[in-house]
Scaffold this motif. Structure first.
Motif, PDB file in Angstrom:
ATOM      1  N   ALA A 126     -38.166 -69.160  38.740  1.00  0.00           N
ATOM      2  CA  ALA A 126     -38.366 -68.805  40.154  1.00  0.00           C
ATOM      3  C   ALA A 126     -39.222 -67.546  40.277  1.00  0.00           C
ATOM      4  O   ALA A 126     -40.090 -67.452  41.159  1.00  0.00           O
ATOM      5  CB  ALA A 126     -37.020 -68.604  40.842  1.00  0.00           C
ATOM      6  N   SER A 130     -43.501 -67.019  41.685  1.00  0.00           N
ATOM      7  CA  SER A 130     -43.566 -66.342  42.987  1.00  0.00           C
ATOM      8  C   SER A 130     -44.006 -64.892  42.852  1.00  0.00           C
ATOM      9  O   SER A 130     -44.969 -64.467  43.504  1.00  0.00           O
ATOM     10  CB  SER A 130     -42.203 -66.416  43.700  1.00  0.00           C
ATOM     11  OG  SER A 130     -41.184 -65.836  42.907  1.00  0.00           O
ATOM     12  N   GLN A 241     -45.308 -78.489  48.796  1.00  0.00           N
ATOM     13  CA  GLN A 241     -44.931 -77.907  47.516  1.00  0.00           C
ATOM     14  C   GLN A 241     -43.640 -78.538  46.996  1.00  0.00           C
ATOM     15  O   GLN A 241     -43.528 -78.858  45.804  1.00  0.00           O
ATOM     16  CB  GLN A 241     -44.740 -76.396  47.669  1.00  0.00           C
ATOM     17  CG  GLN A 241     -44.217 -75.707  46.416  1.00  0.00           C
ATOM     18  CD  GLN A 241     -44.056 -74.216  46.604  1.00  0.00           C
ATOM     19  OE1 GLN A 241     -45.024 -73.508  46.784  1.00  0.00           O
ATOM     20  NE2 GLN A 241     -42.828 -73.727  46.578  1.00  0.00           N
ATOM     21  N   THR A 242     -42.665 -78.705  47.881  1.00  0.00           N
ATOM     22  CA  THR A 242     -41.394 -79.310  47.477  1.00  0.00           C
ATOM     23  C   THR A 242     -41.595 -80.698  46.906  1.00  0.00           C
ATOM     24  O   THR A 242     -41.083 -81.031  45.826  1.00  0.00           O
ATOM     25  CB  THR A 242     -40.432 -79.369  48.678  1.00  0.00           C
ATOM     26  OG1 THR A 242     -40.120 -78.042  49.098  1.00  0.00           O
ATOM     27  CG2 THR A 242     -39.150 -80.105  48.317  1.00  0.00           C
ATOM     28  N   GLU A 245     -43.904 -80.531  43.483  1.00  0.00           N
ATOM     29  CA  GLU A 245     -43.296 -79.878  42.325  1.00  0.00           C
ATOM     30  C   GLU A 245     -41.972 -80.509  41.946  1.00  0.00           C
ATOM     31  O   GLU A 245     -41.594 -80.524  40.767  1.00  0.00           O
ATOM     32  CB  GLU A 245     -43.165 -78.380  42.586  1.00  0.00           C
ATOM     33  CG  GLU A 245     -44.532 -77.718  42.731  1.00  0.00           C
ATOM     34  CD  GLU A 245     -44.481 -76.205  42.783  1.00  0.00           C
ATOM     35  OE1 GLU A 245     -43.472 -75.619  42.328  1.00  0.00           O
ATOM     36  OE2 GLU A 245     -45.466 -75.606  43.268  1.00  0.00           O
ATOM     37  N   THR A 372     -40.301 -67.291  47.430  1.00  0.00           N
ATOM     38  CA  THR A 372     -39.073 -67.715  46.758  1.00  0.00           C
ATOM     39  C   THR A 372     -38.239 -68.641  47.645  1.00  0.00           C
ATOM     40  O   THR A 372     -37.620 -69.590  47.149  1.00  0.00           O
ATOM     41  CB  THR A 372     -38.225 -66.497  46.339  1.00  0.00           C
ATOM     42  OG1 THR A 372     -38.058 -65.612  47.454  1.00  0.00           O
ATOM     43  CG2 THR A 372     -38.889 -65.740  45.210  1.00  0.00           C
ATOM     44  N   ARG A 375     -39.199 -72.264  47.436  1.00  0.00           N
ATOM     45  CA  ARG A 375     -38.810 -72.995  46.234  1.00  0.00           C
ATOM     46  C   ARG A 375     -37.378 -73.543  46.306  1.00  0.00           C
ATOM     47  O   ARG A 375     -36.988 -74.374  45.471  1.00  0.00           O
ATOM     48  CB  ARG A 375     -38.949 -72.098  44.996  1.00  0.00           C
ATOM     49  CG  ARG A 375     -40.392 -71.728  44.690  1.00  0.00           C
ATOM     50  CD  ARG A 375     -40.501 -70.979  43.380  1.00  0.00           C
ATOM     51  NE  ARG A 375     -40.078 -71.794  42.244  1.00  0.00           N
ATOM     52  CZ  ARG A 375     -40.838 -72.687  41.636  1.00  0.00           C
ATOM     53  NH1 ARG A 375     -42.081 -72.911  42.065  1.00  0.00           N
ATOM     54  NH2 ARG A 375     -40.376 -73.375  40.609  1.00  0.00           N
ATOM     55  N   ASN A 379     -35.981 -76.885  44.254  1.00  0.00           N
ATOM     56  CA  ASN A 379     -34.945 -76.773  43.230  1.00  0.00           C
ATOM     57  C   ASN A 379     -33.744 -77.663  43.539  1.00  0.00           C
ATOM     58  O   ASN A 379     -33.219 -78.347  42.650  1.00  0.00           O
ATOM     59  CB  ASN A 379     -34.491 -75.314  43.107  1.00  0.00           C
ATOM     60  CG  ASN A 379     -35.478 -74.458  42.350  1.00  0.00           C
ATOM     61  OD1 ASN A 379     -35.988 -74.867  41.313  1.00  0.00           O
ATOM     62  ND2 ASN A 379     -35.758 -73.274  42.847  1.00  0.00           N
TER      63      ASN A 379
END
Length: 418
Positions: A126, A130, A241-242, A245, A372, A375, A379
């Motif tokens: 993480a 970032s 991005q989610t 990634e 952050t 992300r 995650n």
């Protein structure tokens, strides 16, 4: 939002001097960035094999990955968000300590210690994706470089990162042949130590709006969340991005078992396969650079290829690659390898595109907090899918990745605005 020197004409002498300072600054940043990415890449090709040597099955390995992603979502968010007030350089040094500890624990064949290793590596990852970038963008602005020059650094970083990954794959293969599966991780520890030394001795400290004397985690997180909610572009970037990634990390877990299944268990030179996939990443980053250069000096046709459209291209091609993996991966090794390399090409397009868009959209005072926070959904999504790894076939999981990237492509096309 202050962006340093923006769009105005510089006299040739001033531009030459500024460009010279910018190149020195790029070297300062890229020396750290490429070393830390080398430390990360050299672990990749043989992580699955290392855990196999510990006699862990796919479900146990997936649970370790799940632990890392949950840790990244919560611990990584807390520590990463503090970088705006505590100092980004300080948090980069924290990364070095947590990463070194995680690698050390990974060398021990003990499942509880491996869980702890992934808690620490989730936090480290993480921070890696970032805080280092936040430090660069802030420093770029404070030194007065033109905002449009940031994309040059992101494109060059992706290109050189691909070269580092290729070399890391070759070196990992060589180290495993000589000393076994633990050898790449010892090499990674050396590189992480070098990163800590370079950050400590060559980087200056920078902050967001709050200084070290005013650390308040909840206020920092609230400020970052407010910034996200108020900006549709940040939300769209975060969703893209989610989806991308999340798909990428599922691919990292599954690509070795899938290719081993397609080849009926033949012994594969995984380090060399990893290196060829990184060549595809390098070609993707070179494609981004080509479009960027042509948009400034080439035919008007290239003006249409802005960073958001290059991002949609990456998402769309990634979706096609995952569908190939899902529907032909079990029957054709050649098709599976083509799809792997096609997806890695899209990562070469994706990273400089998304980094440029985030640098433009996210305000400086909450940059690390927002990055952050963005992300967390990725995650948690990866963790949720890995929790059900036993309930879904590889083809089904690749299909889910294909759907996610296609939806991300549609959302950027439909809702992102300059």
């Amino acid at each position: 939002m202050t962006e340093g020197i923006l769009n105005f004409d510089l006299d040739p002498e001033h531009e030459f001097q500024l460009s010279k300072k910018f190149k020195a600054f790029q070297i300062q940043y890229l020396a750290v960035y490429l070393t830390v990415m080398g430390a990360d890449w050299i672990q990749g090709p043989y992580l699955y094999k290392l855990y196999n040597s510990y006699e862990l099955d796919l479900t146990q390995i997936a649970m370790l990955f799940l632990t890392g992603f949950v840790s990244g979502a919560f611990a990584g968010t807390a520590v990463g968000s503090l970088a705006d007030s505590w100092g980004r350089k300080r948090v980069c040094i924290v990364f070095c300590f947590t990463m070194m500890s995680a690698i050390t624990l990974r060398l021990v064949n003990s499942y509880p210690l491996l869980f702890l290793s992934h808690i620490l590596s989730g936090l480290s990852t993480a921070l890696l994706y970032s805080v280092f970038e936040s430090w660069y963008v802030s420093e770029h602005t404070s030194r007065g470089f033109p905002a449009e020059w940031r994309s040059r650094t992101f494109a060059l970083a992706t290109l050189l990162n691909s070269v580092v990954a290729i070399l890391a794959g070759l070196l990992a293969n060589l180290l495993v042949d000589i000393w076994g599966f633990r050898a790449p991780y010892i090499a990674s520890m050396v590189l992480v130590g070098l990163v800590g030394l370079m950050v400590t001795t060559t980087w200056s400290e920078n902050y967001g709006s709050n200084q070290f004397k005013d650390i308040d985690l909840m206020r920092t997180l609230r400020s970052g969340l407010t910034t996200m909610i108020k900006s549709k572009n940040i939300m769209i970037i975060g969703i893209a991005q989610t989806f991308f990634e999340c798909s990428m990390y599922i691919f990292v877990l599954l690509y070795i078992p899938a290719i081993e299944n397609a080849t009926k268990g033949d012994d594969l030179p995984l380090g060399y396969l990893f290196s060829t996939m990184m060549i595809a990443v390098m070609v993707g980053s070179m494609t981004f650079q080509l479009f960027e250069q042509q948009a400034k000096t080439g035919p008007r046709f290239f003006l249409h290829f802005t960073e958001d459209r290059l991002l949609t291209m990456a998402l769309g091609l990634a979706s096609c690659a995952f569908m190939l993996m899902a529907y032909h991966g079990n029957t054709s090794t050649t098709t599976l390898l083509m799809a792997y390399h096609m997806f890695e090409f899209t990562t070469g397009l994706y990273y400089p595109s998304i980094s440029s868009l985030k640098a433009e959209a996210i305000p400086e005072e909450t940059r690390a907090a927002v990055m952050t926070l963005l992300r967390i959904p990725m995650n948690l999504s990866v963790g949720l899918i890995m929790w059900h790894v036993d309930d879904m076939s590889t083809a089904m999981m690749f299909s889910i990745c294909g759907i996610m990237t296609s939806v991300g492509c549609f959302l950027v096309i439909a809702f992102y605005r300059h």
